[in-house]
Motif scaffolding. Structure first.
Motif, PDB file in Angstrom:
ATOM      1  N   ILE A   1     -23.136   7.058  34.504  1.00  0.00           N
ATOM      2  CA  ILE A   1     -22.387   6.949  35.761  1.00  0.00           C
ATOM      3  C   ILE A   1     -20.904   6.918  35.396  1.00  0.00           C
ATOM      4  N   ALA A   2     -20.262   8.083  35.457  1.00  0.00           N
ATOM      5  CA  ALA A   2     -18.866   8.199  35.031  1.00  0.00           C
ATOM      6  C   ALA A   2     -17.959   7.484  36.024  1.00  0.00           C
ATOM      7  N   LEU A   3     -18.288   7.569  37.305  1.00  0.00           N
ATOM      8  CA  LEU A   3     -17.541   6.845  38.333  1.00  0.00           C
ATOM      9  C   LEU A   3     -18.539   6.239  39.305  1.00  0.00           C
TER      10      LEU A   3
ATOM     11  N   GLY B   1      -7.454   2.160  31.519  1.00  0.00           N
ATOM     12  CA  GLY B   1      -8.814   1.901  31.070  1.00  0.00           C
ATOM     13  C   GLY B   1      -9.043   2.558  29.730  1.00  0.00           C
ATOM     14  N   ARG B   2     -10.048   2.063  29.018  1.00  0.00           N
ATOM     15  CA  ARG B   2     -10.359   2.618  27.703  1.00  0.00           C
ATOM     16  C   ARG B   2     -10.860   4.043  27.824  1.00  0.00           C
ATOM     17  N   SER B   3     -10.912   4.716  26.700  1.00  0.00           N
ATOM     18  CA  SER B   3     -11.506   6.041  26.622  1.00  0.00           C
ATOM     19  C   SER B   3     -12.955   5.964  27.126  1.00  0.00           C
ATOM     20  N   GLY B   4     -13.318   6.868  28.019  1.00  0.00           N
ATOM     21  CA  GLY B   4     -14.678   6.880  28.558  1.00  0.00           C
ATOM     22  C   GLY B   4     -14.871   6.026  29.801  1.00  0.00           C
ATOM     23  N   ALA B   5     -13.789   5.382  30.275  1.00  0.00           N
ATOM     24  CA  ALA B   5     -13.896   4.471  31.423  1.00  0.00           C
ATOM     25  C   ALA B   5     -14.141   5.211  32.740  1.00  0.00           C
ATOM     26  N   GLY B   6     -13.701   6.475  32.814  1.00  0.00           N
ATOM     27  CA  GLY B   6     -13.871   7.249  34.043  1.00  0.00           C
ATOM     28  C   GLY B   6     -12.577   7.702  34.687  1.00  0.00           C
ATOM     29  N   LYS B   7     -11.443   7.485  34.012  1.00  0.00           N
ATOM     30  CA  LYS B   7     -10.129   7.827  34.569  1.00  0.00           C
ATOM     31  C   LYS B   7     -10.002   9.319  34.854  1.00  0.00           C
ATOM     32  N   SER B   8     -10.377  10.105  33.862  1.00  0.00           N
ATOM     33  CA  SER B   8     -10.253  11.548  33.996  1.00  0.00           C
ATOM     34  C   SER B   8     -11.189  12.077  35.094  1.00  0.00           C
ATOM     35  N   THR B   9     -12.384  11.542  35.139  1.00  0.00           N
ATOM     36  CA  THR B   9     -13.343  11.945  36.178  1.00  0.00           C
ATOM     37  C   THR B   9     -12.782  11.647  37.567  1.00  0.00           C
ATOM     38  N   LEU B  10     -12.118  10.505  37.722  1.00  0.00           N
ATOM     39  CA  LEU B  10     -11.523  10.155  39.018  1.00  0.00           C
ATOM     40  C   LEU B  10     -10.520  11.236  39.456  1.00  0.00           C
TER      41      LEU B  10
ATOM     42  N   LYS C   1     -22.230  11.100  38.610  1.00  0.00           N
ATOM     43  CA  LYS C   1     -23.152  10.891  37.497  1.00  0.00           C
ATOM     44  C   LYS C   1     -23.199  12.145  36.652  1.00  0.00           C
ATOM     45  N   PHE C   2     -23.278  11.962  35.338  1.00  0.00           N
ATOM     46  CA  PHE C   2     -23.585  13.069  34.412  1.00  0.00           C
ATOM     47  C   PHE C   2     -24.880  12.661  33.723  1.00  0.00           C
ATOM     48  N   GLY C   3     -26.002  13.201  34.161  1.00  0.00           N
ATOM     49  CA  GLY C   3     -27.284  12.754  33.623  1.00  0.00           C
ATOM     50  C   GLY C   3     -27.460  11.268  33.915  1.00  0.00           C
TER      51      GLY C   3
HETATM   52  P1  ADP Z   1     -11.717   8.613  30.536  1.00  0.00           P
HETATM   53  O1  ADP Z   1     -10.872   9.653  31.181  1.00  0.00           O
HETATM   54  O2  ADP Z   1     -11.445   7.235  31.061  1.00  0.00           O
HETATM   55  O3  ADP Z   1     -11.654   8.674  29.040  1.00  0.00           O
HETATM   56  P2  ADP Z   1     -13.942  10.212  31.486  1.00  0.00           P
HETATM   57  O4  ADP Z   1     -13.774  10.268  32.942  1.00  0.00           O
HETATM   58  O5  ADP Z   1     -13.505  11.385  30.686  1.00  0.00           O
HETATM   59  O6  ADP Z   1     -13.246   8.886  30.928  1.00  0.00           O
HETATM   60  O7  ADP Z   1     -15.475   9.945  31.132  1.00  0.00           O
HETATM   61  C1  ADP Z   1     -16.253   8.943  31.790  1.00  0.00           C
HETATM   62  C2  ADP Z   1     -17.691   9.036  31.290  1.00  0.00           C
HETATM   63  O8  ADP Z   1     -18.292  10.232  31.775  1.00  0.00           O
HETATM   64  C3  ADP Z   1     -17.828   9.073  29.787  1.00  0.00           C
HETATM   65  O9  ADP Z   1     -19.004   8.391  29.440  1.00  0.00           O
HETATM   66  C4  ADP Z   1     -17.947  10.554  29.504  1.00  0.00           C
HETATM   67  O10 ADP Z   1     -18.642  10.769  28.303  1.00  0.00           O
HETATM   68  C5  ADP Z   1     -18.715  11.050  30.707  1.00  0.00           C
HETATM   69  N1  ADP Z   1     -18.410  12.457  31.041  1.00  0.00           N
HETATM   70  C6  ADP Z   1     -17.238  12.926  31.511  1.00  0.00           C
HETATM   71  N2  ADP Z   1     -17.292  14.258  31.732  1.00  0.00           N
HETATM   72  C7  ADP Z   1     -18.551  14.637  31.394  1.00  0.00           C
HETATM   73  C8  ADP Z   1     -19.253  15.886  31.401  1.00  0.00           C
HETATM   74  N3  ADP Z   1     -18.662  17.000  31.817  1.00  0.00           N
HETATM   75  N4  ADP Z   1     -20.522  15.878  30.981  1.00  0.00           N
HETATM   76  C9  ADP Z   1     -21.119  14.765  30.575  1.00  0.00           C
HETATM   77  N5  ADP Z   1     -20.537  13.560  30.549  1.00  0.00           N
HETATM   78  C10 ADP Z   1     -19.259  13.484  30.947  1.00  0.00           C
END
Ligand code: ADP
Ligand code: ADP
Length: 236
Positions: free
Chosen positions: A15-17, A34-43, A10-12
């Motif tokens: 729920i990123a993942l 997945g679309r931009s913002g889906a959570g791929k990078s967070t994973l 969670k970021f605030g």
């Molecule tokens: P993707 O890689 O699929 O584009 P991300 O994993 O980057 O998606 O982001 C998933 C969600 O988490 C988005 O809503 C993004 O704004 C949020 N998010 C990612 N990193 C942070 C961060 N460091 N602080 C706040 N929100 C974040």
């Protein structure tokens, strides 16, 4: 074998993942779609421990990755080698020096202070560049290269880290079609030759079809699809 159980970040209020569970076997080439913002990078960042989980567990070959601290954590970060969209090379260094950066964590501190690498490290770096068809550019500055060439240098840097897993975060998002084919082809070849599992974030389903053995779909932090490429065509 990479095992992920209930992985959540969670970021605030976001729920990123959201409680993602999956297993990835040696040799798999997994496209994360997945679309931009889906959570791929967070994973991927959670797996590398660049980001700490809010809940859940990551286990690799029986060892709890989420519990690693200090030196063991540094080792894991090196073993779970990341490839980034913007390559993350040091422009002012040569191609060879950029690959040697991948050896830093494997080099005694006193040697890194003086930037003394062993002949063996240089040989490994040249060999890695050669596998990426970049050895002829070893002495150029990184910023003299095209984007596709820079990404291949970043892959060579990942290879000398003695990786056990490759985490590629949109590695071709800023590349033209020709460079895209070269970079995806290189990842595929390394995956096949070394049996290294690859997790690759992509936002083009066509690329996943061409290169991946398995596709994971992520939407709003949740796993919405997981299967072989053929199953995706059936679902569509
Ligand atoms: P993707 O890689 O699929 O584009 P991300 O994993 O980057 O998606 O982001 C998933 C969600 O988490 C988005 O809503 C993004 O704004 C949020 N998010 C990612 N990193 C942070 C961060 N460091 N602080 C706040 N929100 C974040
Ligand atoms: P330190 O705290 O020892 O100065 P850093 O914080 O720079 O190290 O990096 C911590 C660990 O993460 C190191 O083991 C380093 O090799 C690894 N690391 C840094 N960048 C990457 C990357 N792009 N891919 C994988 N591992 C990385």
């Amino acid at each position: 074998m990479l095992e992920i159980e209930g992985l959540t970040r969670k970021f605030g209020d976001t729920i990123a993942l959201d409680a993602v569970s999956l297993r990835i076997a040696p040799g798999e080439f997994v496209g994360v779609i997945g679309r931009s913002g889906a959570g791929k990078s967070t994973l991927l960042r959670l797996i590398n421990r660049l980001v700490e989980p809010s809940a859940g567990r990551i286990v690799f070959d029986g060892a709890d990755v989420t519990a690693k601290r200090g030196g063991a954590l540094r080792d894991w970060r090196r073993q779970a080698a990341m490839i980034f969209q913007q390559f993350a090379l040091v422009d002012q260094l040569s191609v060879l020096e950029n690959v040697l950066v991948g050896r830093l964590a494997l080099t005694p501190r006193w040697r890194t202070w003086t930037l003394q690498f062993k002949a063996e490290d240089r040989a490994l770096a040249i060999e890695a560049l050669d596998r990426l068809d970049m050895a002829q550019h070893a002495l150029k500055r990184a910023d003299e290269l095209s984007g596709g060439q820079q990404q291949r240098v970043a892959i060579a840097r990942a290879l000398v880290q003695e990786p056990r897993l490759i985490l590629a975060d949109e590695p071709v998002a800023s590349l033209d079609p020709r460079s895209t084919a070269a970079v995806m082809g290189a990842l595929k070849r390394i995956n096949a030759e070394d049996g290294l599992p690859v997790l690759c974030n992509l936002h083009h389903i066509d690329l996943a079809r061409d290169y991946c053995t398995r596709i994971i779909g992520v939407r709003r932090g949740q796993l919405v699809f997981d299967g072989p490429v053929e199953a995706l065509d059936d679902a569509a």
